[in-house]
Motif scaffolding. Structure first.
Motif, PDB file in Angstrom:
ATOM      1  N   THR A 138      11.645  82.220  -2.284  1.00  0.00           N
ATOM      2  CA  THR A 138      10.367  82.215  -3.006  1.00  0.00           C
ATOM      3  C   THR A 138       9.573  80.931  -2.839  1.00  0.00           C
ATOM      4  O   THR A 138       8.476  80.824  -3.350  1.00  0.00           O
ATOM      5  CB  THR A 138      10.622  82.454  -4.504  1.00  0.00           C
ATOM      6  OG1 THR A 138      11.519  81.445  -4.968  1.00  0.00           O
ATOM      7  CG2 THR A 138      11.199  83.820  -4.754  1.00  0.00           C
ATOM      8  N   ARG A 145      13.240  79.779 -11.757  1.00  0.00           N
ATOM      9  CA  ARG A 145      12.424  80.988 -11.629  1.00  0.00           C
ATOM     10  C   ARG A 145      13.146  82.032 -10.781  1.00  0.00           C
ATOM     11  O   ARG A 145      13.157  83.216 -11.107  1.00  0.00           O
ATOM     12  CB  ARG A 145      11.073  80.619 -10.998  1.00  0.00           C
ATOM     13  CG  ARG A 145      10.027  81.693 -11.121  1.00  0.00           C
ATOM     14  CD  ARG A 145       8.660  81.220 -10.635  1.00  0.00           C
ATOM     15  NE  ARG A 145       8.187  80.038 -11.330  1.00  0.00           N
ATOM     16  CZ  ARG A 145       8.032  78.822 -10.777  1.00  0.00           C
ATOM     17  NH1 ARG A 145       8.290  78.635  -9.500  1.00  0.00           N
ATOM     18  NH2 ARG A 145       7.599  77.808 -11.482  1.00  0.00           N
ATOM     19  N   THR A 146      13.764  81.597  -9.701  1.00  0.00           N
ATOM     20  CA  THR A 146      14.468  82.526  -8.820  1.00  0.00           C
ATOM     21  C   THR A 146      15.670  83.138  -9.550  1.00  0.00           C
ATOM     22  O   THR A 146      15.954  84.322  -9.395  1.00  0.00           O
ATOM     23  CB  THR A 146      14.923  81.809  -7.530  1.00  0.00           C
ATOM     24  OG1 THR A 146      13.779  81.222  -6.910  1.00  0.00           O
ATOM     25  CG2 THR A 146      15.559  82.777  -6.557  1.00  0.00           C
ATOM     26  N   CYS A 147      16.356  82.354 -10.356  1.00  0.00           N
ATOM     27  CA  CYS A 147      17.495  82.869 -11.134  1.00  0.00           C
ATOM     28  C   CYS A 147      17.062  83.971 -12.097  1.00  0.00           C
ATOM     29  O   CYS A 147      17.810  84.913 -12.341  1.00  0.00           O
ATOM     30  CB  CYS A 147      18.165  81.749 -11.918  1.00  0.00           C
ATOM     31  SG  CYS A 147      19.218  80.695 -10.928  1.00  0.00           S
ATOM     32  N   LYS A 148      15.863  83.846 -12.642  1.00  0.00           N
ATOM     33  CA  LYS A 148      15.376  84.845 -13.600  1.00  0.00           C
ATOM     34  C   LYS A 148      15.238  86.227 -12.967  1.00  0.00           C
ATOM     35  O   LYS A 148      15.455  87.234 -13.628  1.00  0.00           O
ATOM     36  CB  LYS A 148      13.998  84.436 -14.128  1.00  0.00           C
ATOM     37  CG  LYS A 148      13.999  83.522 -15.291  1.00  0.00           C
ATOM     38  CD  LYS A 148      12.552  83.316 -15.739  1.00  0.00           C
ATOM     39  CE  LYS A 148      12.458  82.607 -17.036  1.00  0.00           C
ATOM     40  NZ  LYS A 148      11.066  82.385 -17.438  1.00  0.00           N
ATOM     41  N   TYR A 149      14.870  86.258 -11.672  1.00  0.00           N
ATOM     42  CA  TYR A 149      14.521  87.527 -11.045  1.00  0.00           C
ATOM     43  C   TYR A 149      15.471  87.975  -9.935  1.00  0.00           C
ATOM     44  O   TYR A 149      15.312  89.062  -9.406  1.00  0.00           O
ATOM     45  CB  TYR A 149      13.091  87.443 -10.475  1.00  0.00           C
ATOM     46  CG  TYR A 149      12.083  87.108 -11.537  1.00  0.00           C
ATOM     47  CD1 TYR A 149      11.756  88.043 -12.522  1.00  0.00           C
ATOM     48  CD2 TYR A 149      11.492  85.862 -11.602  1.00  0.00           C
ATOM     49  CE1 TYR A 149      10.851  87.735 -13.515  1.00  0.00           C
ATOM     50  CE2 TYR A 149      10.578  85.550 -12.595  1.00  0.00           C
ATOM     51  CZ  TYR A 149      10.264  86.495 -13.547  1.00  0.00           C
ATOM     52  OH  TYR A 149       9.369  86.185 -14.539  1.00  0.00           O
ATOM     53  N   ASP A 150      16.439  87.165  -9.587  1.00  0.00           N
ATOM     54  CA  ASP A 150      17.314  87.502  -8.464  1.00  0.00           C
ATOM     55  C   ASP A 150      18.771  87.274  -8.859  1.00  0.00           C
ATOM     56  O   ASP A 150      19.272  86.152  -8.809  1.00  0.00           O
ATOM     57  CB  ASP A 150      16.931  86.630  -7.256  1.00  0.00           C
ATOM     58  CG  ASP A 150      17.652  87.013  -5.983  1.00  0.00           C
ATOM     59  OD1 ASP A 150      18.665  87.738  -6.064  1.00  0.00           O
ATOM     60  OD2 ASP A 150      17.214  86.564  -4.908  1.00  0.00           O
ATOM     61  N   ASP A 151      19.455  88.356  -9.237  1.00  0.00           N
ATOM     62  CA  ASP A 151      20.850  88.242  -9.672  1.00  0.00           C
ATOM     63  C   ASP A 151      21.757  87.779  -8.541  1.00  0.00           C
ATOM     64  O   ASP A 151      22.726  87.061  -8.776  1.00  0.00           O
ATOM     65  CB  ASP A 151      21.352  89.573 -10.221  1.00  0.00           C
ATOM     66  CG  ASP A 151      20.689  89.942 -11.534  1.00  0.00           C
ATOM     67  OD1 ASP A 151      20.140  89.037 -12.201  1.00  0.00           O
ATOM     68  OD2 ASP A 151      20.714  91.132 -11.898  1.00  0.00           O
ATOM     69  N   THR A 211      21.491  84.059  -8.370  1.00  0.00           N
ATOM     70  CA  THR A 211      22.189  83.461  -9.506  1.00  0.00           C
ATOM     71  C   THR A 211      23.694  83.465  -9.270  1.00  0.00           C
ATOM     72  O   THR A 211      24.369  82.472  -9.562  1.00  0.00           O
ATOM     73  CB  THR A 211      21.855  84.215 -10.809  1.00  0.00           C
ATOM     74  OG1 THR A 211      20.439  84.264 -10.947  1.00  0.00           O
ATOM     75  CG2 THR A 211      22.461  83.541 -12.019  1.00  0.00           C
TER      76      THR A 211
END
Length: 133
Positions: free
Chosen positions: A105, A115-121, A124
């Protein structure tokens, strides 16, 4: 400059700073005066200031990145604080290991990692599975 209201001042230290703008290379010179109610050397005062700003920098990340001041935990606040610190440390470890790389991203900044952790399991999961040495 003697005044009865200031009888507990034991140290007065002048700090001269040179700040350089990384883009323009323009230099700004500042002078600050610090006072203390204890006797100390300039080196000891410097170490105390650096130590203080380490804590403030960490709190800044907790506040700005983890929004700690916005989300008050009424139940188990100590546990929530530990979880926030754990997540922040994971972000920092990942950032240190990948600061020259890009995420899917964008650039690998602390905010982008969060931000990436919020939307990409999957991302994470990678964050947890990586070995940080």
């Amino acid at each position: 400059m003697y005044d009865d209201r200031f009888n507990n001042i034991k140290s007065l230290i002048r700090v001269k700073k040179t700040l350089t703008d990384p883009k323009t290379k323009e230099q700004t010179f500042m002078t600050s005066y610090l006072i203390a109610n204890f006797r100390t050397t300039a080196e000891d005062f410097y170490n105390k200031i650096i130590s203080h700003w380490r804590v403030e920098t960490y709190h800044y990340h907790l506040d700005m990145l983890m929004e700690e001041d916005e989300h008050i935990a009424y139940k188990e606040p100590f546990s929530i604080a530990i979880l926030r610190s754990f997540a922040l440390n994971l972000f920092q470890l990942f950032h240190n290991a990948h600061k020259d790389k890009k995420l899917p991203t964008g650039k690998a900044t602390m905010a982008e990692i969060k931000r990436t952790c919020k939307y990409d399991d999957y991302f994470t999961a990678q964050l947890f599975e990586q070995e940080y040495v």
